[in-house]
Design an enzyme around this catalytic site. Sequence first.
Site, PDB file in Angstrom:
ATOM      1  CG  ASP A 128      11.575  -8.098   7.459  1.00 22.23           C
ATOM      2  OD1 ASP A 128      10.492  -8.451   7.989  1.00 22.23           O
ATOM      3  OD2 ASP A 128      11.675  -7.840   6.239  1.00 22.23           O
ATOM      4  CG  ASP A 169      12.926  -9.336   3.483  1.00 31.05           C
ATOM      5  OD1 ASP A 169      11.981 -10.123   3.662  1.00 31.05           O
ATOM      6  OD2 ASP A 169      12.933  -8.183   3.937  1.00 31.05           O
ATOM      7  CB  VAL A 227      12.003  -4.603   1.800  1.00 28.34           C
ATOM      8  CG1 VAL A 227      12.119  -3.807   0.494  1.00 28.34           C
ATOM      9  CG2 VAL A 227      13.358  -5.180   2.187  1.00 28.34           C
ATOM     10  CG  HIS A 248       4.957  -9.075  -0.686  1.00 24.40           C
ATOM     11  ND1 HIS A 248       3.704  -8.683  -1.097  1.00 24.40           N
ATOM     12  CD2 HIS A 248       4.812 -10.318  -0.178  1.00 24.40           C
ATOM     13  CE1 HIS A 248       2.825  -9.644  -0.844  1.00 24.40           C
ATOM     14  NE2 HIS A 248       3.476 -10.643  -0.303  1.00 24.40           N
ATOM     15  CG  ASP A 249      10.426  -7.428   0.874  1.00 21.24           C
ATOM     16  OD1 ASP A 249      10.930  -8.179   1.732  1.00 21.24           O
ATOM     17  OD2 ASP A 249       9.412  -6.741   1.098  1.00 21.24           O
TER      18      ASP A 249
END
Length: 307
Positions: A11, A16, A124, A239-240
Amino acid sequence: MEKTRIIVDCDTGLDDAVALILAAKHPALQLDSITVVAGNQTLDKTLYNTLSVCQLLGIDVPVYGGCDRPLVRSAVNAGEVHGESGLGDIVFPPLKKKAEGKHAVLHLVDTLLASDGDITLIPVGPLTNIAMAMRLQPAIVPKIRRIVLMGGAYGFGNVTPAAEFNIFADPEAASVVFSSGADIVMVGLDVTNKTAPDMEKVERIEKLCNPASKLCGGILRFLLRNNQEIDGPAAGAMHDGTAVSFAACPELFSVKEMQVEIDLSHGPCYGRTVCSEKGKPNALVVTGVDYEKLWQLMADTIALYGE
Ligand code: RIB
Ligand code: CA
């Protein structure tokens, strides 16, 4: 070295974009295609952002637009973190790369059914596309080699005290995926919140002086500048990218088998990943990462864009 064949479902969003940079170039990975879902921003924006990152960096893989809303709940986004565009203040040249005409869910179903069971999915974002594909064609589940997803937490969430964004944005989809019987690795906030860079790491990336390092530097600086208030020491967390790094180099991580259930009650715990070491395990939950080696992996992979 045999490459791991992957499909990234994203997303796009700032982190990302870094995940795509890693997925497209890490020598242990073979990026088959990219599917896009609504999440950080609306689908039109996450799709535009994904195509723009691919075009900018010459990532020549097909991109498929997917679900533009969650299965059941009302749509939420993370504009306060990723900005109105979904990619902060990053500006791209006019977009020429086109999305494929096929819907992402149909692409996932057809590709997995036609495969030898050698595809690792790396979601993700919210799990809407993955859940829809599983419901449309349950026969894909045994054909999925592994799902390495960024989402959830056995500790606190980041949208509510209980829920992490990707799960909170579509808890019903997450419940479908976690109860599917697929081989799942959950890369949650417990680890990803600890991956934020210091300026030394940002400058190390920028000194690589290639289009990917410039984009990554701009993303990291935007996150560090704008998210201190929201995320505190987790501002700039990859995070991703951490989920993609697990798929590339699982040896950098520690994991525990856990039972993970999704709280679908419409109260303060809606979207919580309820993790237990005592229940029937249905996921490997990441519990730790070698921070320095993770950032070295990212720098080494980004350096490949200059070759
Ligand atoms: O909670 C972090 C997750 O939410 C990341 O995937 C980020 O891109 C947002 O989607
Ligand atoms: Ca994301």
